[in-house]
Design an enzyme around this catalytic site. Structure first.
Site, PDB file in Angstrom:
ATOM      1  N   SER A 129      79.550  36.459  78.704  1.00 27.71           N
ATOM      2  CA  SER A 129      78.769  35.593  77.814  1.00 27.71           C
ATOM      3  C   SER A 129      77.799  34.791  78.671  1.00 27.71           C
ATOM      4  O   SER A 129      78.044  34.577  79.869  1.00 27.71           O
ATOM      5  CB  SER A 129      79.702  34.616  77.093  1.00 27.71           C
ATOM      6  N   TYR A 142      87.889  29.587  76.555  1.00 26.06           N
ATOM      7  CA  TYR A 142      86.893  30.652  76.376  1.00 26.06           C
ATOM      8  C   TYR A 142      85.932  30.702  77.568  1.00 26.06           C
ATOM      9  O   TYR A 142      85.695  31.763  78.155  1.00 26.06           O
ATOM     10  CB  TYR A 142      86.136  30.400  75.071  1.00 26.06           C
TER      11      TYR A 142
HETATM   12  C1  BMA Z   1      78.881  32.853  73.017  1.00 22.95           C
HETATM   13  C2  BMA Z   1      79.725  32.251  71.936  1.00 22.95           C
HETATM   14  C3  BMA Z   1      78.820  31.800  70.833  1.00 22.95           C
HETATM   15  C4  BMA Z   1      77.759  30.860  71.373  1.00 22.95           C
HETATM   16  C5  BMA Z   1      77.053  31.512  72.547  1.00 22.95           C
HETATM   17  C6  BMA Z   1      76.003  30.611  73.200  1.00 22.95           C
HETATM   18  O1  BMA Z   1      79.684  33.315  74.053  1.00 22.95           O
HETATM   19  O2  BMA Z   1      80.431  31.164  72.451  1.00 22.95           O
HETATM   20  O3  BMA Z   1      79.609  31.164  69.845  1.00 22.95           O
HETATM   21  O4  BMA Z   1      76.832  30.581  70.377  1.00 22.95           O
HETATM   22  O5  BMA Z   1      77.979  31.909  73.508  1.00 22.95           O
HETATM   23  O6  BMA Z   1      76.560  29.433  73.687  1.00 22.95           O
END
Ligand code: BMA
Length: 253
Positions: A129, A142
């Site tokens: 992410s 997370y």
């Molecule tokens: C992702 C999630 C989404 C968030 C995005 C940007 O990994 O956590 O819910 O909008 O990152 O922060």
């Protein structure tokens, strides 16, 4: 894309969101796809579905064994399964912390370990992410898991090259059930309010919108294909520019 046709791919979390888009895109490219998920939602035509909790070691060993009997070499692995729950570290109980780390991070260890036994050559793509770089509040477990994915990616790349390449994709906010859930927690169930919230988030991006699952799937297909033959241990942001935008104003003159 070069080198995808007739390849065998395992995709985790393939039943919805980014995972479903990856399954569709790989099928379009002529890949034989094995989709793993805890529950099986709308089946995508052409995919092979296996019920599997990727955080459960026995489940994974069983399913990968079955798949290895169907195909000679697993050429592609996309570690996509992920969950997000919201709390600061101090407000996260052990069970929740463990669950998030298990699904998002430990599953990559378990699934990769099992798949690598049947991958003489191939490409592994891990879905991290933008939060492996810039982080939101109230998402401690997370965020931790998404950072760790970068480390696993680099380790696999250096330990298993040249036969196996391994890279990470770092999506920003993407229009998926996970982001719908985040919006719902903020504004409630009204679909109009949810759309407005997502547009508001989109406005924060240089691209002025949130992303589409297919836009992440394109990056995954590229990294799975021979088009990326000299890319390993690397990270590709699919974040509409979010991670390079400094949140301070400057005179527009
Ligand atoms: C992702 C999630 C989404 C968030 C995005 C940007 O990994 O956590 O819910 O909008 O990152 O922060």
């Amino acid at each position: 894309m070069r080198g995808l046709k007739n390849k065998n791919a395992v995709v985790t979390g393939g039943s919805k969101g980014i995972g479903a888009a990856i399954v569709s895109r790989l099928i379009e490219e002529g890949v034989n796809v094995f989709s793993l998920s805890r529950s099986i939602h709308d089946k995508i035509l052409g995919a092979n579905y296996f019920k599997c909790d990727v955080s459960n070691e026995d489940d994974v060993i069983n399913v990968i064994n079955k798949i290895s009997k169907i195909c000679d070499n697993i050429d592609i692995l996309v570690n996509n399964a992920g969950i997000e729950k919201y709390a600061k570290l101090g407000d996260t109980d052990t069970k929740t912390w463990q669950e998030i780390i298990d699904v998002n991070m430990n599953s990559i260890y378990i699934v990769s370990r099992e798949v690598i036994k049947h991958m003489k050559t191939g490409s592994i793509v891990n879905i991290s992410s933008v939060q492996a770089n810039i982080v939101t509040r109230n998402a401690a477990a997370y965020v931790t898991s998404k950072h760790a994915i970068i480390g696993i990616t680099k380790s696999i790349a250096v330990d298993y090259g040249p036969g196996i390449r391994c890279n990470a994709v770092l999506p920003g906010t993407i229009d998926t059930p996970l982001v719908d859930m985040a919006a719902r927690l903020e504004v409630g169930d009204d679909p109009e309010k949810i759309s407005k919230k997502k547009a508001e988030w989109g406005n924060l991006y240089p691209m002025k919108r949130i992303g589409r699952p297919e836009e992440v799937a394109s990056a995954v297909a590229f990294l799975a294909s021979d088009e990326s033959s000299f890319i390993t241990g690397s990270s590709i942001y699919v974040d509409g520019g979010l991670s390079v935008l400094a949140p301070v104003s400057t005179p527009d003159k």
